[in-house]
Design an enzyme around this catalytic site. Structure first.
Site, PDB file in Angstrom:
ATOM      1  CE  LYS A 196      30.591  36.107  53.182  1.00 26.93           C
ATOM      2  NZ  LYS A 196      31.584  35.479  53.407  1.00 26.93           N
TER       3      LYS A 196
HETATM    4  C1  PLP Z   1      32.702  34.328  53.544  1.00 31.31           C
HETATM    5  C2  PLP Z   1      33.117  33.987  54.954  1.00 31.31           C
HETATM    6  C3  PLP Z   1      34.503  33.758  54.984  1.00 31.31           C
HETATM    7  C4  PLP Z   1      35.496  33.609  53.795  1.00 31.31           C
HETATM    8  O1  PLP Z   1      35.526  34.528  52.863  1.00 31.31           O
HETATM    9  P1  PLP Z   1      35.999  34.484  51.563  1.00 31.31           P
HETATM   10  O2  PLP Z   1      36.420  35.723  51.048  1.00 31.31           O
HETATM   11  O3  PLP Z   1      35.232  33.394  50.632  1.00 31.31           O
HETATM   12  O4  PLP Z   1      37.435  33.579  51.534  1.00 31.31           O
HETATM   13  C5  PLP Z   1      35.126  33.497  56.251  1.00 31.31           C
HETATM   14  N1  PLP Z   1      34.217  33.631  57.293  1.00 31.31           N
HETATM   15  C6  PLP Z   1      32.733  33.724  57.254  1.00 31.31           C
HETATM   16  C7  PLP Z   1      31.827  33.636  58.413  1.00 31.31           C
HETATM   17  C8  PLP Z   1      32.258  33.837  55.922  1.00 31.31           C
HETATM   18  O5  PLP Z   1      30.868  34.190  55.871  1.00 31.31           O
END
Ligand code: PLP
Length: 393
Positions: A196
Site C-alpha cells: 500500500k
Molecule cells: C489491503 C486491503 C485491505 C486489508 O488491509 P490489511 O492491512 O491487509 O488487513 C482491505 N481492503 C482493501 C480494499 C485492501 O486493498
C-alpha cells in the site's frame, strides 16, 4: 534462444529479473525512525502511536485518527463503532478485497454486494440505490486502485440514516474535488501493508471527523477497555473498566514510527506512480484491445494499482493466457480482485445483491500491471514490450 519466441514456449524472457507488481521502499530515514523507537522506553502504546495518529489526521484532512494492527482490523473497528450487528445489512462493492465484506460478517451483519461501474471498477451508485432496504445500516465504498469513489452520488442514492463509510486502503494521498481521500465519508479506513502507499509491514487506521467514532475504535482495539496504559499512567490509577468485548488490535510504536516516516514521502511517491501510469497509458494507447481504467475529472488518484482491461477479441489473447505468458516473461502481473461473492465462503452462505453483470464481465478482463514508486521508465517499457510480444504471436 530466440527473443521473439514467448518465454512460456522456451524463448528468452523480456526481463532477466522478475518485476513485482508492487513492493515497499524503505530509506535510511525510515530505518533511523524504527531504530530510535527500539532504543526508547515504549515498543507499543507509546508516544510514536499518538504522533502517527496526529500526522495521519493532518494528512487525511480529518480531526481524529486511531491506529490499529492492520486494515482489516480497521474495518472491523469502524463497523463496530457504528453499532452494526446481527440483522443489519451493509452494502459493499462486488469487486474488492474480501476484507471489506468480512468485517461486516465479523459483527454478524450481512454484506450486500453491489455491482461496479465498468470504466472505473468503483461501486455503482445506481446499484446501491436498488439494494437499499429498511435494514441497510451503511455503505462501505472502496476507493478502487486509488481513485475515490463517487461519494456524493452514493449519499444521494441512500436515505440520510445510512452511514457512508470508506475502505480507503488504496487511496491515501488521493483526493476528489480538492477533498482528501479519507475525508469524503463519515469514517474511513487505511491499510499500511507493504504494497500500500504507506508501508509499515502491518498496520491500519480509522479516521473521522467524529470524535465518538474514534474513541470507540480506541476502546475496541484495546479489549473494550476504557483507558489505555498511557492514559492510566497519566491519571495515576490502576483502575480500568472493560465496557464491551473488544480485541487486541494495537499497532506498535515500532510500526507507527515507520508509518510516520513513510507518510512524509506520500505525495512525492504518488507523483512518481502517476508519471509511470501516464507512461503506461501513452505507450499502450497504440496496442489494440488494452484499455486503462478511467480516472474521472476532479479525481486525483493515489495510483496504487495500474489495472487494465484486456479485450480478448481485439488483443488476440485472453487475460488468463496473458497472465501466464507475462509471468514467464518475468513481469509480475496480478488480478485485483476475484469478485467477493464468488469465494466459496460467500457462495455457500448465499451472497446477497446479485446478479453482478458488470463485475463478472470486468473480472474476465482485468489485469494489474506492475506499479510502484521505485520503478523506472525502463521497467514500464519492459512491461509494454512484453504485452506487444504476446499480442504479436
Ligand atoms: C489491503 C486491503 C485491505 C486489508 O488491509 P490489511 O492491512 O491487509 O488487513 C482491505 N481492503 C482493501 C480494499 C485492501 O486493498
Amino acid at each position: 534462444m530466440n527473443s521473439r519466441e514467448l518465454a512460456i514456449n522456451g524463448g528468452k524472457p523480456v526481463r532477466d529479473s522478475f518485476l513485482p507488481y508492487s513492493r515497499q521502499i524503505i530509506d535510511e530515514e525510515d530505518q533511523a525512525a524504527v531504530i530510535a523507537v527500539l532504543k526508547s522506553d515504549y515498543l507499543t502504546t507509546g508516544p510514536a502511536v499518538e504522533a502517527f495518529e496526529m500526522n495521519l489526521s493532518a494528512a487525511s484532512g480529518n480531526g481524529f485518527a486511531a491506529a490499529v494492527s492492520n486494515g482489516t482490523a480497521a474495518l472491523h473497528c469502524m463497523v463496530n463503532a457504528y453499532n452494526i450487528g446481527p440483522g443489519d445489512e451493509v452494502i459493499v462493492p462486488a469487486i474488492t478485497f474480501a476484507a471489506t465484506a468480512n468485517a461486516v460478517r465479523y459483527q454478524g451483519a450481512t454484506p450486500v454486494f453491489a455491482d461496479i461501474d465498468s470504466q472505473t471498477l468503483l461501486i455503482d451508485p445506481a446499484s446501491v440505490e436498488r439494494l437499499v432496504t429498511s435494514r441497510t445500516k451503511a455503505v462501505i465504498a472502496v476507493d478502487f486502485a486509488g481513485q475515490p469513489a463517487d461519494y456524493d452520488s452514493i449519499r444521494s442514492a441512500v436515505p440520510a440514516r445510512v452511514h457512508m463509510l470508506a475502505d480507503a486502503a488504496h487511496s491515501i494521498g488521493a483526493s476528489l474535488d480538492g477533498v482528501e481521500a479519507g475525508a469524503l465519508a463519515d469514517a474511513s479506513t487505511f491499510s499500511f501493508h507493504p504494497v500500500k502507499p504507506v508501508a509499515a509491514g502491518e498496520g491500519g487506521a480509522v479516521v473521522s471527523q467524529d470524535s465518538d467514532v474514534i474513541a470507540s475504535v480506541k476502546r475496541f482495539r484495546n479489549h473494550g477497555i476504557n483507558l489505555d496504559q498511557a492514559a492510566r499512567a497519566k491519571g495515576n490509577t490502576w483502575k480500568y473498566e472493560m465496557q464491551e468485548l473488544g480485541f487486541n488490535y494495537r499497532m506498535p510504536d515500532i510500526l507507527c514510527a515507520l508509518a510516520s516516516s513513510q507518510l512524509k514521502k506520500l505525495e512525492a511517491r504518488r507523483a512518481i506512480r502517476e508519471k509511470l501510469s501516464y507512461r503506461y497509458n501513452r505507450l499502450l494507447s497504440g496496442v489494440p484491445g488494452i484499455t486503462p481504467l478511467v480516472v474521472r475529472e476532479g479525481a486525483i488518484s493515489s495510483h496504487h494499482l495500474h489495472v487494465v482491461k484486456i479485450d480478448p477479441d481485439v488483443f488476440g489473447v485472453s487475460r488468463d493466457e496473458a497472465f501466464v505468458a507475462l509471468r514467464a516473461e518475468n513481469i509480475g502481473v496480478n488480478v485485483h480482485y476475484i469478485p467477493v461473492p464468488l469465494h466459496p465462503y460467500y457462495r455457500e452462505s448465499g451472497a446477497s445483491g446479485g446478479p453482478w453483470p458488470e463485475a463478472m464481465t470486468a473480472y474476465e478482463q482485468i489485469l494489474t500491471l506492475p506499479l510502484w514508486s521505485g520503478m523506472t521508465d525502463d521497467d514500464v517499457d519492459d512491461v509494454v514490450s512484453a504485452l506487444k510480444k504476446i499480442a504479436a504471436v
